[in-house]
Write a protein that holds these residues in place. Structure first.
Motif, mmCIF file in Angstrom:
data_model
loop_
_atom_site.group_PDB
_atom_site.id
_atom_site.type_symbol
_atom_site.label_atom_id
_atom_site.label_comp_id
_atom_site.label_asym_id
_atom_site.label_seq_id
_atom_site.Cartn_x
_atom_site.Cartn_y
_atom_site.Cartn_z
ATOM 1 N N LYS A 1 0.746 -1.106 0.044
ATOM 2 C CA LYS A 1 -0.033 0.221 0.052
ATOM 3 C C LYS A 1 0.892 1.322 0.029
ATOM 4 N N PRO A 2 0.950 2.299 -0.823
ATOM 5 C CA PRO A 2 1.710 3.177 -1.097
ATOM 6 C C PRO A 2 1.700 4.271 0.147
ATOM 7 N N VAL A 3 2.654 4.717 0.531
ATOM 8 C CA VAL A 3 2.593 5.956 1.391
ATOM 9 C C VAL A 3 2.932 7.328 0.607
ATOM 10 N N VAL A 4 1.740 8.107 0.789
ATOM 11 C CA VAL A 4 1.734 9.211 0.027
ATOM 12 C C VAL A 4 2.109 10.464 1.321
ATOM 13 N N ALA A 5 2.890 11.519 0.788
ATOM 14 C CA ALA A 5 2.936 12.714 1.560
ATOM 15 C C ALA A 5 2.771 13.955 0.986
ATOM 16 N N VAL A 6 2.641 15.032 1.773
ATOM 17 C CA VAL A 6 2.480 16.327 0.980
ATOM 18 C C VAL A 6 3.686 16.997 1.460
ATOM 19 N N LEU A 7 4.495 17.530 0.322
ATOM 20 C CA LEU A 7 5.735 18.497 0.670
ATOM 21 C C LEU A 7 5.322 19.935 0.676
ATOM 22 N N THR A 8 5.340 20.642 1.854
ATOM 23 C CA THR A 8 5.282 22.024 1.689
ATOM 24 C C THR A 8 6.260 22.860 2.032
ATOM 25 N N PRO A 9 6.443 23.860 1.631
ATOM 26 C CA PRO A 9 7.585 24.941 1.811
ATOM 27 C C PRO A 9 7.499 25.472 3.389
ATOM 28 N N GLY A 10 6.463 25.452 3.938
ATOM 29 C CA GLY A 10 6.016 25.737 5.475
ATOM 30 C C GLY A 10 5.036 26.875 5.536
ATOM 31 N N ILE A 11 5.117 27.352 6.683
ATOM 32 C CA ILE A 11 3.860 28.224 7.021
ATOM 33 C C ILE A 11 3.853 29.281 6.524
#
Length: 477
Positions: free
Chosen positions: A219-229
């Motif tokens: 089952k693939p692990v998905v993440a969201v990469l953000t530059p930050g707040i």
């Protein structure tokens, strides 16, 4: 309820003031409501947005305060029949964009055929040599696409621009709908509107379908990469991660372990299969691109090319956001699909071409001129609303670097009603439908983000330039 503007197509009313079929159910409901209901509900909606934290930042603003995007309570409504035609055109265009990207980073047949000038790629910062010869997992380049549409007549929808790199705004589409359903639940029992709330689930499923070889059936692990707040769209990054059940990560949370990109967790570092990145190419990998970047992950491009991770959208997709490339989209669509474009481009003059430049300079006061790499309504000239001084200054820019600009006619954009103190009044709008692409096919969310120019007569709908948003309804059959 008359809102018609003589020079623009009014999406709600015919020229004689009668209501168009799309708005029939809504107008019947509206006429039954107390006069101050929508205004009171508008205040409630603003308070809801403030509590939820639905804000954005404006870069370069001296006070750098977070702002609310103004929300208008009157929906923009599209019939099921109109949406079917739009969907066919959107799907055709997105298929062409993915085929175009694969070709650009492989044999460049479209350049060899003479359909696309090689000069558009040479020295173009959006074209990444690091992607040449590499095919992303599943063959998908643009996992999430936003196609900006404008309307000038009953069936006259045109593409204003393509957003194939990191299109934003989907969180506002979702929150606008949730707000409308909370404020007017009875309205949705009377008017059958297609659902958009399942977008995060569909996004998660679409991203998981693009898992890299290293996932190996798990089952693939998905993440969201953000530059930050401090990023202007941070609310959206956090919102989508939460709604998908994915982790929200920054570059400092990631490192390479055993040839994989791994994220820090309470159980130690765990590998990521699909990274939905909201960081621009330049900052993605300091070893490959900008060495001063602290937003990305050192070595991620090597892991990507080795099949250790899927990056969505793929690096190098920003070439499709280039407005000079946009001007060739009719040829691109026909080249890769063998079909005439269903959705037309806005007529465009390429200032890099001497004859086009002469025409643009001779007619500057009547045209809209845009930077080839510009976005957000910045770096553009709207001739009819510009002063002589502004026209002269822009003429100097054009003469100095004509290849940096394209020009388009000042369109008579359609209007939809907004609620003002004096009642309903027409304002110009555009529409950004959101499209998901995976090896399983193309999935278009019914509706999208309607952006509205809140100032009377204004054609600039961007939130950073004073625009607002409204709920977009696609009627069910």
């Amino acid at each position: 309820m008359k809102t018609t503007s003589p020079s623009s197509y009014d999406e709600m009313l015919n020229a004689d003031g009668s209501v168009r079929p799309a708005y029939a159910g809504y107008c019947q409901w509206y006429d039954e409501q107390p006069p101050d209901l929508l205004r009171r509900k508008g205040s409630e909606a603003e308070a809801f947005f403030r509590r939820t934290g639905i804000t954005f930042n404006v870069y370069g603003n001296e006070d750098a305060e977070e702002r609310l995007i103004p929300f208008d309570m009157v929906p923009r409504i599209i019939t099921a029949q109109q949406w079917r035609k739009l969907s066919r055109g959107i799907e055709q265009r997105v298929r062409a964009l993915n085929a175009f990207l694969h070709d650009l980073y492989h044999r460049q047949e479209i350049v060899r055929s003479g359909r696309l000038p090689a000069r558009l790629l040479k020295g173009n910062v959006a074209f990444l040599p690091e992607m040449v010869g590499f095919t992303p997992p599943g063959g998908v380049y643009t996992h999430i696409v936003g196609i900006d549409l404008v309307r000038t007549g009953e069936d006259d929808f045109m593409v204003l621009e393509d957003n194939a790199r990191t299109p934003s705004g989907v969180s506002y589409m979702l929150e606008n709908r949730e707000t409308m359903m909370a404020m007017f639940p009875e309205l949705f029992t009377r008017v059958r509107v297609r659902e958009v709330s399942d977008y995060p689930r569909r996004l998660a499923r679409s991203l998981a379908a693009c898992a890299p070889p290293a996932c190996d059936g798990k089952k693939p692990v998905v993440a969201v990469l953000t530059p930050g707040i401090y990023n202007s769209a941070y609310f959206e990054h956090a919102f989508l991660a939460d709604q998908m059940g994915a982790e929200l990560v920054e570059g400092s949370d990631l490192r390479i372990e055993n040839g994989r990109i791994a994220m820090r967790t309470t159980r130690g570092y765990e590998p990521i299969d699909v990274l939905y990145r909201r960081v621009d190419d330049e900052y993605l990998d300091p070893l490959t691109f900008n060495p001063n970047s602290v937003l990305g992950v050192s070595g991620i491009m090597d892991v990507y090319r080795a099949g250790g991770i899927t990056i969505a959208n793929a690096p190098g997709t920003g070439i499709c956001d280039d407005k000079a490339i946009y001007s060739f989209m009719p040829e691109i669509v026909e080249f890769y699909t063998g079909e005439k474009p269903i959705l037309q481009n806005v007529p465009t003059w390429r200032c890099a071409e001497p004859e086009s430049l002469k025409y643009v300079l001779d007619n500057l006061a009547e045209l809209v001129v845009k930077e080839v790499h510009g976005s957000g309504g910045y770096g553009m000239l709207i001739g009819p609303t510009s002063s002589r001084k502004e026209l002269a200054a822009f003429e100097a820019k054009l003469r100095a670097k004509p290849e940096n600009y394209i020009a388009q006619p000042t369109l008579s954009l359609s209007t939809v009603p907004i609620l003002t103190k004096a009642g309903l009044a027409p304002r110009h709008v555009d529409l950004r439908p959101f499209v998901l692409v995976s090896p399983n096919g193309i999935d278009i969310t019914p509706g999208g983000l309607t952006r509205v120019a809140l100032k009377k007569g204004s054609l600039v709908v961007n939130s950073s330039q004073g625009g607002g948003t409204k709920d977009s309804w696609v009627l069910d059959d």
